[in-house]
Scaffold this motif. Sequence first.
Motif, mmCIF file in Angstrom:
data_model
loop_
_atom_site.group_PDB
_atom_site.id
_atom_site.type_symbol
_atom_site.label_atom_id
_atom_site.label_comp_id
_atom_site.label_asym_id
_atom_site.label_seq_id
_atom_site.Cartn_x
_atom_site.Cartn_y
_atom_site.Cartn_z
ATOM 1 N N SER A 1 -5.934 5.705 5.608
ATOM 2 C CA SER A 1 -4.639 6.232 5.191
ATOM 3 C C SER A 1 -3.871 6.818 6.365
ATOM 4 O O SER A 1 -2.630 6.909 6.327
ATOM 5 C CB SER A 1 -4.818 7.289 4.103
ATOM 6 O OG SER A 1 -5.602 8.378 4.589
ATOM 7 N N THR B 1 3.485 4.395 5.706
ATOM 8 C CA THR B 1 4.117 4.068 4.424
ATOM 9 C C THR B 1 5.507 4.678 4.347
ATOM 10 O O THR B 1 5.800 5.698 4.988
ATOM 11 C CB THR B 1 3.272 4.589 3.243
ATOM 12 O OG1 THR B 1 3.096 6.004 3.372
ATOM 13 C CG2 THR B 1 1.913 3.916 3.209
ATOM 14 N N ALA C 1 -4.513 -0.033 -0.404
ATOM 15 C CA ALA C 1 -3.235 0.650 -0.564
ATOM 16 C C ALA C 1 -2.444 -0.079 -1.651
ATOM 17 O O ALA C 1 -2.580 -1.308 -1.818
ATOM 18 C CB ALA C 1 -2.474 0.639 0.757
#
Length: 343
Positions: free
Chosen positions: A248, A253, A289
């Motif tokens: 992550s 993002t 994801a």
Amino acid sequence: MHPLVIGHRGASGYRPEHTRSAYELAFALGADAVEPDVVASKDGVLVVRHENEISETTDVADHPEFAARHTTKTVDGKVLTGWFTEDFTWAELRTLGMRERLPALRKNSASFDGQFGMLRLRDVMKIVDRAAEIARAPRSMVAELKHPSYFASIGLPLDELFAAEINRAGWNAGDGRLIIESFEPTVLAQLHDRGVYGKRILLLEARGKPADLVAQLGADAPRYAHYLTDAGLYDLRGTVDGVSVPKSLILETDADGTVTGASPLVDAAHAAGLYIYCWTLRPENRFLAPSFRRGRYKAQFGNWSAEFRTIMGSGVDGVFVDHPDLAVMVRAELQREEDLLLG
């Protein structure tokens, strides 16, 4: 050839983790290294389990002779109930059968439940050496020391036990076979002081604090997030050789949660003179994801290759992966594309 493909607890997407079959299959599928999690038995034998609490990954609950050892403990601030390696001798632990940790998700792997026994760290080192002989190429081990401050508090110092085991096995030659990692920086420093050679990698989380530093400093303990800043990474230089982060932190993002590429963290770590590894690449929708999920079911493989390519193309030095063959395939694709660009 980068990144290093590390079989996470072996080929744990195909076989129950930390079993002989999982480790041997990882190398057969092209892994460069395997990652054993290291904990201790009551009599100081280093064994490989995801955690010292073993009810999820063994058939210990089916052994009536061990029923009285079911207990509740606090480990690194977490209250856990079950059976713990430190309450068993190695002779007792070796009577247990190993089980798939995620049986609902990985039913094929669960079909191997009970077929394999527990391994010691020394067994894994032998598997690595044998794999190197078969491949006629270097193979390595990324050993994660689990809960070292907790084990030290009960008289089972992992740094001392690990150093003795490595030296006894002839694995302290500084020949590249050994990489050591932990979420606790203290044990990495202790191993350095004991003359253990090998890259030292500090595992980082997006949140929280290292358990050892909390025990030493209380509320003043630095957060993992500190080490993820440019200044924090530079502070680590000279104390460890690298860091290892959850995926992550590698995936960038947007506001909607759509992956837009790789974050600048890899470049920041390299600028600080550190290696950077990433964990854990898995193809199932449950772990991908949201941008890469496909279909309705958690166990279904999504667009894993796109996620793998984003992470492995970021310049990261190593990836931990449950299905090593998939990462090996993506690495080969990236290498071919790079070769074409270079002419």
